[in-house]
Design an enzyme around this catalytic site. Structure first.
Site, PDB file in Angstrom:
ATOM      1  N   LEU A  48      16.026  37.594  31.765  1.00  0.00           N
ATOM      2  CA  LEU A  48      15.280  38.837  31.925  1.00  0.00           C
ATOM      3  C   LEU A  48      15.908  39.782  30.910  1.00  0.00           C
ATOM      4  O   LEU A  48      17.108  40.052  30.972  1.00  0.00           O
ATOM      5  CB  LEU A  48      15.415  39.369  33.358  1.00  0.00           C
ATOM      6  CG  LEU A  48      14.364  40.341  33.878  1.00  0.00           C
ATOM      7  CD1 LEU A  48      12.948  39.818  33.695  1.00  0.00           C
ATOM      8  CD2 LEU A  48      14.608  40.671  35.336  1.00  0.00           C
ATOM      9  N   ASP A  49      15.124  40.249  29.945  1.00  0.00           N
ATOM     10  CA  ASP A  49      15.663  41.034  28.830  1.00  0.00           C
ATOM     11  C   ASP A  49      16.404  42.270  29.309  1.00  0.00           C
ATOM     12  O   ASP A  49      16.148  42.780  30.399  1.00  0.00           O
ATOM     13  CB  ASP A  49      14.528  41.479  27.896  1.00  0.00           C
ATOM     14  CG  ASP A  49      13.850  40.302  27.221  1.00  0.00           C
ATOM     15  OD1 ASP A  49      14.525  39.288  26.996  1.00  0.00           O
ATOM     16  OD2 ASP A  49      12.638  40.404  26.936  1.00  0.00           O
ATOM     17  N   ILE A  50      17.252  42.789  28.450  1.00  0.00           N
ATOM     18  CA  ILE A  50      18.062  43.963  28.777  1.00  0.00           C
ATOM     19  C   ILE A  50      17.197  45.162  29.168  1.00  0.00           C
ATOM     20  O   ILE A  50      17.556  45.950  30.043  1.00  0.00           O
ATOM     21  CB  ILE A  50      19.001  44.309  27.590  1.00  0.00           C
ATOM     22  CG1 ILE A  50      20.030  45.348  28.011  1.00  0.00           C
ATOM     23  CG2 ILE A  50      18.218  44.758  26.355  1.00  0.00           C
ATOM     24  CD1 ILE A  50      21.168  45.494  27.038  1.00  0.00           C
ATOM     25  N   SER A  73      14.203  44.924  30.547  1.00  0.00           N
ATOM     26  CA  SER A  73      13.291  44.535  31.624  1.00  0.00           C
ATOM     27  C   SER A  73      14.032  44.594  32.952  1.00  0.00           C
ATOM     28  O   SER A  73      15.260  44.474  32.999  1.00  0.00           O
ATOM     29  CB  SER A  73      12.765  43.117  31.392  1.00  0.00           C
ATOM     30  OG  SER A  73      12.085  43.033  30.162  1.00  0.00           O
TER      31      SER A  73
END
Length: 248
Positions: free
Chosen positions: A120-122, A124
């Site tokens: 899960l992207d930074i 997101s």
């Protein structure tokens, strides 16, 4: 005649454990092939041979935990990057959700080898799974996984007017990333400025890149479900254990 395969690979294919766990169990003498203990790493077997594991391995596996975390912005999923902390640092006795009904008592050993099963992207937020169980990691991020992941995505159209229906159809099926066609997705409007995405794959920054391809800028991205497991009411920055009756 069928070709022999590595024992650890076959154990992973059968969903018994991860390859890393398999190697550990083989070294400890916890794996039998056709009733005989095999303790040499790299051993090969035929696909039709019967694999059984000793009770110690099953007991060790049953003690492994899986954590459901509501990741806030500004944390990376895995290893620390560019001064940003990994999400696992949010898991402690103090940040456990008070509504967690599982009878598991938190113990620092639960943090050992607790790794993210998917990114899960930074920038997101939302549902992130951290697990000690190689079977769950394989189920969620293995090459042949087909488990759905659902996201709420706040967007802004960067061109005049509204997003054409033809471009919404493209988001559902027809886009390619890195020269490879994407699997069909389910994308629909949740409200005027928010899309609901359901994907069965997870390429790096996939949703942001898909949106960019049709002139949409992503303003916010939240994962709300993986398979049958939902984020639900779990507060931001808090976590709970996956219960024994929950399955992805």
């Amino acid at each position: 005649m069928t070709e022999p395969v590595r024992l650890s690979k076959r154990m992973s294919e059968l969903g018994l454990c991860s390859r890393r766990e398999a190697d550990e169990w083989i070294e400890r003498g916890w794996v039998r092939v056709d009733g005989k203990i095999v303790s040499e790493l790299g051993s090969k077997i035929l696909p039709n041979q019967r694999i059984t594991i000793e009770r110690q391995a099953a007991a060790q596996q049953s003690r492994r935990v899986t954590v459901i975390l509501n990741k806030p912005m500004g944390f990376v999923s895995g290893q620390a990057e560019d001064g940003y902390k990994p999400a696992v640092t949010l898991v402690s006795g103090d940040t456990r959700w008070k509504e967690d009904k599982t009878p598991i008592q938190f113990h620092p050993s639960h943090l050992r080898s607790l790794v993210p099963a998917g990114r899960l992207d930074i920038d997101s937020v939302g549902l992130l799974v951290l697990t000690q169980d190689g079977r769950i990691a394989k189920q969620l991020i293995g090459e042949d996984t087909s488990i759905e992941k659902e996201y709420l995505v706040r967007v802004q159209y960067t061109k005049p007017g509204k997003l054409p229906d033809s471009d919404l159809k493209l988001l559902n099926h027809g886009l390619s990333l890195d020269g490879k066609k994407l699997l069909p997705a389910k994308v629909r409007w949740q409200n005027d400025d928010q899309l609901n995405f359901i994907l069965r794959e997870g390429k790096k920054r996939q949703i942001r890149r898909m949106c960019e391809a049709v002139g949409l800028k992503v303003l916010g991205l939240k994962r709300v479900r993986i398979g049958r497991v939902k984020l639900g009411e779990l507060p931001v920055g808090q976590w709970r254990y996956l219960s024994s009756d929950e399955q992805f």
